[in-house]
Scaffold this motif. Sequence first.
Motif, PDB file in Angstrom:
ATOM      1  N   PRO A  16       0.804  -1.228   0.000  1.00  0.00           N
ATOM      2  CA  PRO A  16       0.000   0.000   0.000  1.00  0.00           C
ATOM      3  C   PRO A  16       0.831   1.269   0.000  1.00  0.00           C
ATOM      4  O   PRO A  16       0.320   2.343  -0.312  1.00  0.00           O
ATOM      5  N   GLY A  17       2.112   1.156   0.333  1.00  0.00           N
ATOM      6  CA  GLY A  17       2.969   2.334   0.348  1.00  0.00           C
ATOM      7  C   GLY A  17       3.680   2.576  -0.964  1.00  0.00           C
ATOM      8  O   GLY A  17       4.436   3.552  -1.094  1.00  0.00           O
ATOM      9  N   ALA A  18       3.462   1.708  -1.934  1.00  0.00           N
ATOM     10  CA  ALA A  18       4.194   1.821  -3.201  1.00  0.00           C
ATOM     11  C   ALA A  18       3.738   3.015  -4.035  1.00  0.00           C
ATOM     12  O   ALA A  18       4.548   3.678  -4.682  1.00  0.00           O
ATOM     13  N   SER A  19       2.429   3.283  -4.037  1.00  0.00           N
ATOM     14  CA  SER A  19       1.891   4.381  -4.833  1.00  0.00           C
ATOM     15  C   SER A  19       0.445   4.613  -4.418  1.00  0.00           C
ATOM     16  O   SER A  19      -0.175   3.731  -3.795  1.00  0.00           O
ATOM     17  N   PRO A  20      -0.125   5.759  -4.761  1.00  0.00           N
ATOM     18  CA  PRO A  20      -1.545   5.969  -4.473  1.00  0.00           C
ATOM     19  C   PRO A  20      -2.441   4.914  -5.121  1.00  0.00           C
ATOM     20  O   PRO A  20      -3.442   4.507  -4.536  1.00  0.00           O
ATOM     21  N   LEU A  21      -2.065   4.434  -6.323  1.00  0.00           N
ATOM     22  CA  LEU A  21      -2.856   3.416  -7.001  1.00  0.00           C
ATOM     23  C   LEU A  21      -2.815   2.098  -6.234  1.00  0.00           C
ATOM     24  O   LEU A  21      -3.838   1.417  -6.080  1.00  0.00           O
ATOM     25  N   ASP A  22      -1.643   1.729  -5.732  1.00  0.00           N
ATOM     26  CA  ASP A  22      -1.516   0.514  -4.930  1.00  0.00           C
ATOM     27  C   ASP A  22      -2.303   0.645  -3.617  1.00  0.00           C
ATOM     28  O   ASP A  22      -2.947  -0.315  -3.169  1.00  0.00           O
ATOM     29  N   TYR A  23      -2.231   1.798  -3.007  1.00  0.00           N
ATOM     30  CA  TYR A  23      -2.957   2.020  -1.755  1.00  0.00           C
ATOM     31  C   TYR A  23      -4.462   1.904  -1.977  1.00  0.00           C
ATOM     32  O   TYR A  23      -5.182   1.282  -1.181  1.00  0.00           O
ATOM     33  N   TYR A  24      -4.945   2.470  -3.079  1.00  0.00           N
ATOM     34  CA  TYR A  24      -6.365   2.378  -3.416  1.00  0.00           C
ATOM     35  C   TYR A  24      -6.768   0.917  -3.589  1.00  0.00           C
ATOM     36  O   TYR A  24      -7.782   0.471  -3.043  1.00  0.00           O
ATOM     37  N   GLY A  25      -5.977   0.160  -4.347  1.00  0.00           N
ATOM     38  CA  GLY A  25      -6.276  -1.246  -4.570  1.00  0.00           C
ATOM     39  C   GLY A  25      -6.294  -2.047  -3.277  1.00  0.00           C
ATOM     40  O   GLY A  25      -7.159  -2.916  -3.066  1.00  0.00           O
ATOM     41  N   PHE A  26      -5.338  -1.741  -2.410  1.00  0.00           N
ATOM     42  CA  PHE A  26      -5.251  -2.421  -1.105  1.00  0.00           C
ATOM     43  C   PHE A  26      -6.518  -2.146  -0.282  1.00  0.00           C
ATOM     44  O   PHE A  26      -7.114  -3.067   0.304  1.00  0.00           O
ATOM     45  N   GLU A  27      -6.940  -0.885  -0.242  1.00  0.00           N
ATOM     46  CA  GLU A  27      -8.117  -0.510   0.528  1.00  0.00           C
ATOM     47  C   GLU A  27      -9.398  -1.095  -0.069  1.00  0.00           C
ATOM     48  O   GLU A  27     -10.311  -1.516   0.660  1.00  0.00           O
ATOM     49  N   LEU A  28      -9.482  -1.108  -1.404  1.00  0.00           N
ATOM     50  CA  LEU A  28     -10.651  -1.688  -2.058  1.00  0.00           C
ATOM     51  C   LEU A  28     -10.788  -3.162  -1.688  1.00  0.00           C
ATOM     52  O   LEU A  28     -11.880  -3.629  -1.339  1.00  0.00           O
TER      53      LEU A  28
END
Length: 282
Positions: A8-20
Amino acid sequence: MHINVLDPGASPLDYYGFELRRLREAAGLTQRQLGEVINYTGSLVGQIETARKVPTLEFSQRVDAALGSDGLLSRLVELVLRSQLPAWFRHTAEQEARATEICTFQLHMVHGLLQTEAYARTVLGVLSQDDLDDRTAVRLARQRIFEKEEPPVFWAVLSEAALYQEIGGREVMREQLARLLSFEGNGWINVQVLPFSAGEHTGLQGSFNLYRFEGDSPIVYTEGYGGSGHPTADRATVKKCSLRYDHLRAAALSIRDSAELIRRVMEERYGEQGDTGGDPVA
């Protein structure tokens, strides 16, 4: 089934995917089931969860409503979309988002903040069709600054050439010019056309933007070939460009006369009635 584990710390896109994924699993839903609830495919849900697809605001709002996540993804998506902009433009996009006044002069095409989806898609797809859906969505997301409680005052001076440069074909241009006309009486968004009859003018060196802020120095932004932009807060440069812009606005048609010209070009050049050769009927 192998599950791609995101950092989730890799990028905003990764963080979004993690949260979804976290929200979906907490609700006890599969990707397919969530897709059915929000009227998207389970495949798309999976692609977004694994950071292979950029989410849209509409997708985020539907998931928030379905999972009761209190607008979390709708807030995150703004960071995600901004992170997908070209690296050289991200800082300028941040300035654009917090500006209280934006002044732009455009020589050959409509500014991105006023573009329709079809027009933007055509412009972005000239050299590459790769990730075109995502790149178009990212550009259109910038227009959300006009939905703020206190949007920026936006002044656009367009060369008359921008009305005749046929981007995407007649239908796309007709829709784009209709979009410009939709701002009549808006107050926040003001469109003026610099007519050919103005002759030589202070914008001949190229298009540029001026961003003004509450309590901070203004910035001038110019763009060139090679995929790079040039923002500067240099006082002398800002002063010269501000003077150039004042002269451009003075030489341009009034807002009302500009709308009349746009309407005439839309009807005569891009109207549905034309001869077999595609030329407009006077």
